[in-house]
Design an enzyme around this catalytic site. Structure first.
Site, PDB file in Angstrom:
ATOM      1  N   THR A   7       0.801  -1.213   0.000  1.00 32.16           N
ATOM      2  CA  THR A   7       0.000   0.000   0.000  1.00 32.16           C
ATOM      3  C   THR A   7       0.841   1.272   0.000  1.00 32.16           C
ATOM      4  O   THR A   7       1.950   1.274   0.536  1.00 32.16           O
ATOM      5  CB  THR A   7      -0.901   0.000   1.258  1.00 32.16           C
ATOM      6  OG1 THR A   7      -1.497   1.277   1.415  1.00 32.16           O
ATOM      7  CG2 THR A   7      -0.107  -0.286   2.528  1.00 32.16           C
ATOM      8  N   ASP A   8       0.258   2.343  -0.551  1.00 30.35           N
ATOM      9  CA  ASP A   8       0.951   3.645  -0.504  1.00 30.35           C
ATOM     10  C   ASP A   8       0.985   4.222   0.908  1.00 30.35           C
ATOM     11  O   ASP A   8       1.696   5.203   1.159  1.00 30.35           O
ATOM     12  CB  ASP A   8       0.291   4.647  -1.474  1.00 30.35           C
ATOM     13  CG  ASP A   8      -1.152   5.003  -1.120  1.00 30.35           C
ATOM     14  OD1 ASP A   8      -1.733   4.392  -0.204  1.00 30.35           O
ATOM     15  OD2 ASP A   8      -1.699   5.912  -1.781  1.00 30.35           O
ATOM     16  N   GLU A   9       0.217   3.621   1.853  1.00 25.62           N
ATOM     17  CA  GLU A   9       0.203   4.160   3.221  1.00 25.62           C
ATOM     18  C   GLU A   9       1.560   4.032   3.891  1.00 25.62           C
ATOM     19  O   GLU A   9       1.816   4.696   4.901  1.00 25.62           O
ATOM     20  CB  GLU A   9      -0.852   3.448   4.074  1.00 25.62           C
ATOM     21  CG  GLU A   9      -2.238   3.721   3.598  1.00 25.62           C
ATOM     22  CD  GLU A   9      -3.297   3.734   4.693  1.00 25.62           C
ATOM     23  OE1 GLU A   9      -2.957   3.680   5.875  1.00 25.62           O
ATOM     24  OE2 GLU A   9      -4.479   3.808   4.322  1.00 25.62           O
TER      25      GLU A   9
ATOM     26  N   TYR B  32      -1.864  -0.467  11.118  1.00 28.47           N
ATOM     27  CA  TYR B  32      -2.025  -1.091   9.790  1.00 28.47           C
ATOM     28  C   TYR B  32      -0.842  -0.765   8.877  1.00 28.47           C
ATOM     29  O   TYR B  32      -0.194  -1.665   8.327  1.00 28.47           O
ATOM     30  CB  TYR B  32      -3.334  -0.628   9.131  1.00 28.47           C
ATOM     31  CG  TYR B  32      -3.378  -0.940   7.649  1.00 28.47           C
ATOM     32  CD1 TYR B  32      -3.535  -2.247   7.202  1.00 28.47           C
ATOM     33  CD2 TYR B  32      -3.218   0.071   6.687  1.00 28.47           C
ATOM     34  CE1 TYR B  32      -3.545  -2.539   5.842  1.00 28.47           C
ATOM     35  CE2 TYR B  32      -3.229  -0.217   5.332  1.00 28.47           C
ATOM     36  CZ  TYR B  32      -3.393  -1.526   4.913  1.00 28.47           C
ATOM     37  OH  TYR B  32      -3.384  -1.821   3.572  1.00 28.47           O
TER      38      TYR B  32
ATOM     39  N   LYS C 293       2.198  -3.213   7.346  1.00 28.63           N
ATOM     40  CA  LYS C 293       2.452  -3.398   5.898  1.00 28.63           C
ATOM     41  C   LYS C 293       3.902  -3.027   5.577  1.00 28.63           C
ATOM     42  O   LYS C 293       4.565  -3.719   4.803  1.00 28.63           O
ATOM     43  CB  LYS C 293       1.488  -2.547   5.068  1.00 28.63           C
ATOM     44  CG  LYS C 293       0.019  -2.965   5.144  1.00 28.63           C
ATOM     45  CD  LYS C 293      -0.279  -4.369   4.648  1.00 28.63           C
ATOM     46  CE  LYS C 293      -0.178  -4.543   3.148  1.00 28.63           C
ATOM     47  NZ  LYS C 293      -0.693  -5.866   2.701  1.00 28.63           N
TER      48      LYS C 293
HETATM   49  P1  NAD Z   1     -10.137  -7.090   2.427  1.00 29.94           P
HETATM   50  O1  NAD Z   1     -10.152  -6.725   3.867  1.00 29.94           O
HETATM   51  O2  NAD Z   1     -11.319  -6.820   1.585  1.00 29.94           O
HETATM   52  O3  NAD Z   1      -9.831  -8.658   2.276  1.00 29.94           O
HETATM   53  C1  NAD Z   1      -8.850  -9.306   3.034  1.00 29.94           C
HETATM   54  C2  NAD Z   1      -9.006 -10.809   2.820  1.00 29.94           C
HETATM   55  O4  NAD Z   1      -7.961 -11.466   3.558  1.00 29.94           O
HETATM   56  C3  NAD Z   1     -10.333 -11.356   3.333  1.00 29.94           C
HETATM   57  O5  NAD Z   1     -10.890 -12.244   2.382  1.00 29.94           O
HETATM   58  C4  NAD Z   1      -9.951 -12.098   4.606  1.00 29.94           C
HETATM   59  O6  NAD Z   1     -10.800 -13.189   4.898  1.00 29.94           O
HETATM   60  C5  NAD Z   1      -8.530 -12.557   4.279  1.00 29.94           C
HETATM   61  N1  NAD Z   1      -7.721 -12.791   5.488  1.00 29.94           N
HETATM   62  C6  NAD Z   1      -7.572 -11.956   6.549  1.00 29.94           C
HETATM   63  N2  NAD Z   1      -6.761 -12.528   7.472  1.00 29.94           N
HETATM   64  C7  NAD Z   1      -6.385 -13.726   6.966  1.00 29.94           C
HETATM   65  C8  NAD Z   1      -5.550 -14.769   7.442  1.00 29.94           C
HETATM   66  N3  NAD Z   1      -4.936 -14.696   8.640  1.00 29.94           N
HETATM   67  N4  NAD Z   1      -5.370 -15.848   6.666  1.00 29.94           N
HETATM   68  C9  NAD Z   1      -5.984 -15.957   5.461  1.00 29.94           C
HETATM   69  N5  NAD Z   1      -6.802 -15.005   4.968  1.00 29.94           N
HETATM   70  C10 NAD Z   1      -7.001 -13.905   5.707  1.00 29.94           C
HETATM   71  O7  NAD Z   1      -8.827  -6.409   1.852  1.00 29.94           O
HETATM   72  P2  NAD Z   1      -8.586  -5.693   0.443  1.00 29.94           P
HETATM   73  O8  NAD Z   1      -9.076  -4.306   0.520  1.00 29.94           O
HETATM   74  O9  NAD Z   1      -9.053  -6.599  -0.620  1.00 29.94           O
HETATM   75  O10 NAD Z   1      -6.989  -5.628   0.427  1.00 29.94           O
HETATM   76  C11 NAD Z   1      -6.216  -6.716  -0.100  1.00 29.94           C
HETATM   77  C12 NAD Z   1      -4.739  -6.364   0.003  1.00 29.94           C
HETATM   78  O11 NAD Z   1      -4.478  -5.158  -0.727  1.00 29.94           O
HETATM   79  C13 NAD Z   1      -4.247  -6.096   1.431  1.00 29.94           C
HETATM   80  O12 NAD Z   1      -2.975  -6.656   1.564  1.00 29.94           O
HETATM   81  C14 NAD Z   1      -4.184  -4.576   1.530  1.00 29.94           C
HETATM   82  O13 NAD Z   1      -3.186  -4.187   2.452  1.00 29.94           O
HETATM   83  C15 NAD Z   1      -3.802  -4.213   0.106  1.00 29.94           C
HETATM   84  N6  NAD Z   1      -4.251  -2.879  -0.356  1.00 29.94           N
HETATM   85  C16 NAD Z   1      -5.574  -2.518  -0.203  1.00 29.94           C
HETATM   86  C17 NAD Z   1      -5.984  -1.279  -0.710  1.00 29.94           C
HETATM   87  C18 NAD Z   1      -7.426  -0.828  -0.598  1.00 29.94           C
HETATM   88  O14 NAD Z   1      -7.716   0.329  -0.923  1.00 29.94           O
HETATM   89  N7  NAD Z   1      -8.355  -1.679  -0.177  1.00 29.94           N
HETATM   90  C19 NAD Z   1      -5.048  -0.420  -1.319  1.00 29.94           C
HETATM   91  C20 NAD Z   1      -3.724  -0.825  -1.405  1.00 29.94           C
HETATM   92  C21 NAD Z   1      -3.339  -2.068  -0.936  1.00 29.94           C
HETATM   93  O1  DAU Z   2      -4.087   4.090   0.539  1.00 31.62           O
HETATM   94  C1  DAU Z   2      -4.298   2.710   0.465  1.00 31.62           C
HETATM   95  C2  DAU Z   2      -5.124   2.267   1.652  1.00 31.62           C
HETATM   96  O2  DAU Z   2      -6.435   2.754   1.416  1.00 31.62           O
HETATM   97  C3  DAU Z   2      -5.141   0.765   1.853  1.00 31.62           C
HETATM   98  O3  DAU Z   2      -3.853   0.317   2.176  1.00 31.62           O
HETATM   99  C4  DAU Z   2      -6.116   0.366   2.967  1.00 31.62           C
HETATM  100  O4  DAU Z   2      -6.222  -1.040   3.022  1.00 31.62           O
HETATM  101  C5  DAU Z   2      -7.477   0.954   2.649  1.00 31.62           C
HETATM  102  O5  DAU Z   2      -8.351   0.707   3.731  1.00 31.62           O
HETATM  103  C6  DAU Z   2      -7.374   2.450   2.419  1.00 31.62           C
HETATM  104  O6  DAU Z   2      -7.010   3.131   3.646  1.00 31.62           O
HETATM  105  P1  DAU Z   2      -7.678   4.529   4.042  1.00 31.62           P
HETATM  106  O7  DAU Z   2      -7.554   4.716   5.498  1.00 31.62           O
HETATM  107  O8  DAU Z   2      -7.183   5.624   3.170  1.00 31.62           O
HETATM  108  O9  DAU Z   2      -9.180   4.196   3.606  1.00 31.62           O
HETATM  109  P2  DAU Z   2     -10.602   4.519   4.275  1.00 31.62           P
HETATM  110  O10 DAU Z   2     -11.612   4.172   3.250  1.00 31.62           O
HETATM  111  O11 DAU Z   2     -10.732   3.937   5.628  1.00 31.62           O
HETATM  112  O12 DAU Z   2     -10.554   6.107   4.424  1.00 31.62           O
HETATM  113  C7  DAU Z   2     -10.384   6.944   3.294  1.00 31.62           C
HETATM  114  C8  DAU Z   2     -10.415   8.380   3.782  1.00 31.62           C
HETATM  115  O13 DAU Z   2     -11.743   8.673   4.241  1.00 31.62           O
HETATM  116  C9  DAU Z   2      -9.510   8.647   4.972  1.00 31.62           C
HETATM  117  O14 DAU Z   2      -8.984   9.963   4.866  1.00 31.62           O
HETATM  118  C10 DAU Z   2     -10.445   8.556   6.175  1.00 31.62           C
HETATM  119  C11 DAU Z   2     -11.761   9.064   5.619  1.00 31.62           C
HETATM  120  N1  DAU Z   2     -12.969   8.500   6.234  1.00 31.62           N
HETATM  121  C12 DAU Z   2     -13.096   7.142   6.291  1.00 31.62           C
HETATM  122  C13 DAU Z   2     -14.207   6.569   6.864  1.00 31.62           C
HETATM  123  C14 DAU Z   2     -14.333   5.057   6.959  1.00 31.62           C
HETATM  124  C15 DAU Z   2     -13.993   9.332   6.708  1.00 31.62           C
HETATM  125  O15 DAU Z   2     -13.882  10.578   6.618  1.00 31.62           O
HETATM  126  N2  DAU Z   2     -15.091   8.753   7.272  1.00 31.62           N
HETATM  127  C16 DAU Z   2     -15.251   7.410   7.385  1.00 31.62           C
HETATM  128  O16 DAU Z   2     -16.285   6.961   7.956  1.00 31.62           O
END
Ligand code: NAD
Ligand code: DAU
Length: 336
Positions: A125-127, A150, A154
């Site tokens: 992730t970019d975080e 988190y 990562k």
């Molecule tokens: P998600 O939370 O939707 O899905 C996570 C999945 O992992 C689920 O199916 C869960 O059951 C499984 N899981 C959790 N713990 C586990 C364990 N111990 N063993 C096996 N499976 C397990 O997540 P997502 O949003 O699809 O993100 C997927 C990946 O991409 C993550 O590594 C996250 O850090 C990365 N990522 C997410 C975003 C985003 O915006 N969602 C952006 C950048 C990177």
């Molecule tokens: O940048 C990549 C990341 O993006 C991934 O690595 C994470 O898995 C993914 O969850 C996401 O993280 P963020 O914290 O950026 O996503 P989230 O959707 O939780 O929040 C996006 C922005 O919105 C953040 O600035 C917080 C704000 N927010 C979020 C929620 C849930 C609100 O203002 N209100 C809310 O209720």
């Protein structure tokens, strides 16, 4: 080609599995997923009967189990998505985050080393770069400066993955993507939460002043980038994956209200997230130069399609918003 995909029942992992079956119907995919609150096999109903797809329920942090699975299924590649992925939950309860994201990645890397798996793509992730000041953007050499349990988990797992290249010469690549959106995203994240609350005329909780900036990437564009890295990525390299569209949260919320036809009076400013990163900004020139990848879907279109998914799948939404979700929602938003 045989793939072991971890976390394939989650939001991005399931989009990846669906895309692989569409673009490479002869590839065999084993999906290893624990089915936590975020894992949902309904996301994979379109591929469940495919003979080239199989599902194994298990914990990536259980190393003996993972090593046995790898030695029996002998994948060519591991594509590692499984994680505790939500920042707010990592603040409320960091332990499972460190366990799955760090220990789980270690278990996978070490099992892959012991069983001689040829390639490992670690999805990150970019975080990990933390908050980036205007007008800068982070390239892959930007320092790591994490804010939440988190993002720290990562960053730690990224470094561990890269050390398996440096030390053991394993073919490991790391991808670092920006905020994904699209269908089947669990409605705890900004876009699906705001859409689902708006559809039910519930308040839309905006953290702080709502001027935090995120870079939005359609989930299938992210999955195509991972396929590009599988194809052309170099061992030991990191690739940023961004959507080239930076917007303040408040702007995203207003666009959702416009598409759903709801009033801006639903917006409710609430107490900010502790340690909240102000701005993310990525430079993705390396990935584009290496593979030709670019994000394809314009945000306006992707957001319309996403709203449409939630509006037309009330049963899916009701199922994922029952039980555990209600408890989490109470805990995170009560008193804000
Ligand atoms: P998600 O939370 O939707 O899905 C996570 C999945 O992992 C689920 O199916 C869960 O059951 C499984 N899981 C959790 N713990 C586990 C364990 N111990 N063993 C096996 N499976 C397990 O997540 P997502 O949003 O699809 O993100 C997927 C990946 O991409 C993550 O590594 C996250 O850090 C990365 N990522 C997410 C975003 C985003 O915006 N969602 C952006 C950048 C990177
Ligand atoms: O940048 C990549 C990341 O993006 C991934 O690595 C994470 O898995 C993914 O969850 C996401 O993280 P963020 O914290 O950026 O996503 P989230 O959707 O939780 O929040 C996006 C922005 O919105 C953040 O600035 C917080 C704000 N927010 C979020 C929620 C849930 C609100 O203002 N209100 C809310 O209720």
């Amino acid at each position: 080609m045989k793939l072991l995909v971890t976390g394939g029942a989650g939001f991005i992992g399931s989009a990846f599995v669906r895309l692989v079956h569409k673009l490479h119907p002869d590839w065999k995919v084993t999906n290893l997923d624990l089915l936590t609150y975020a894992g949902n096999l309904d996301n994979l109903s379109s591929v469940a009967q495919n003979p080239n797809y199989s599902f194994v329920r298990g914990d990536i942090a259980d190393m003996p189990f993972v090593e046995k699975l790898m030695s029996e299924s002998k994948p060519d590649v591991v594509v590692h998505f499984a994680a505790e992925s939500h920042v707010d939950r990592s603040i409320l309860s960091p332990e499972p985050v460190i366990r799955t994201n760090f220990n789980g990645t270690f278990s996978l890397l070490e099992s892959a080393r012991r069983t001689g798996i040829a390639k490992f793509v670690h999805v990150s992730t970019d975080e990990v770069y933390g908050s980036i000041e205007e007008p800068y953007e982070a390239d892959e050499n930007y320092p790591l400066r994490t804010s939440s349990p988190y993002s720290s988990s990562k960053a730690g797992s990224d470094l561990l993955a890269l050390s398996y290249y440096t030390t053991y010469k394993m073919d490991v690549s790391v991808t670092r993507a920006s905020n994904n959106y699209g269908p089947f995203q669990f409605p705890e994240k900004l876009i699906p939460l705001m859409i689902s609350n708006a559809l039910e005329d519930k308040p839309l909780p905006i953290y702080g002043d709502g001027m935090q900036i995120r870079d939005w990437l359609y989930v299938d564009d992210h999955c195509r980038a991972i396929l590009a890295v599988l194809d052309k990525g170099q061992a030991g390299e990191i690739y940023n994956v961004g959507g080239s569209l930076a917007l303040p949260n408040i702007e995203v919320v207003k666009r959702i209200l416009k598409i759903t036809g709801k009033s801006e009076s639903l917006m409710k400013y609430v107490t900010d997230r502790p340690g909240h990163d102000r701005r993310y900004a990525l430079n993705c020139d390396k990935l584009t130069a290496m593979t030709g990848w670019k994000p394809l879907l314009p945000f306006e279109q992707g957001l319309e399609e996403t709203v449409n998914f939630y509006a037309t799948n009330p049963d899916w939404l009701a199922r994922v918003r029952s039980g555990e979700y209600r408890k989490y929602y109470e805990l995170n938003y009560a008193g804000r």
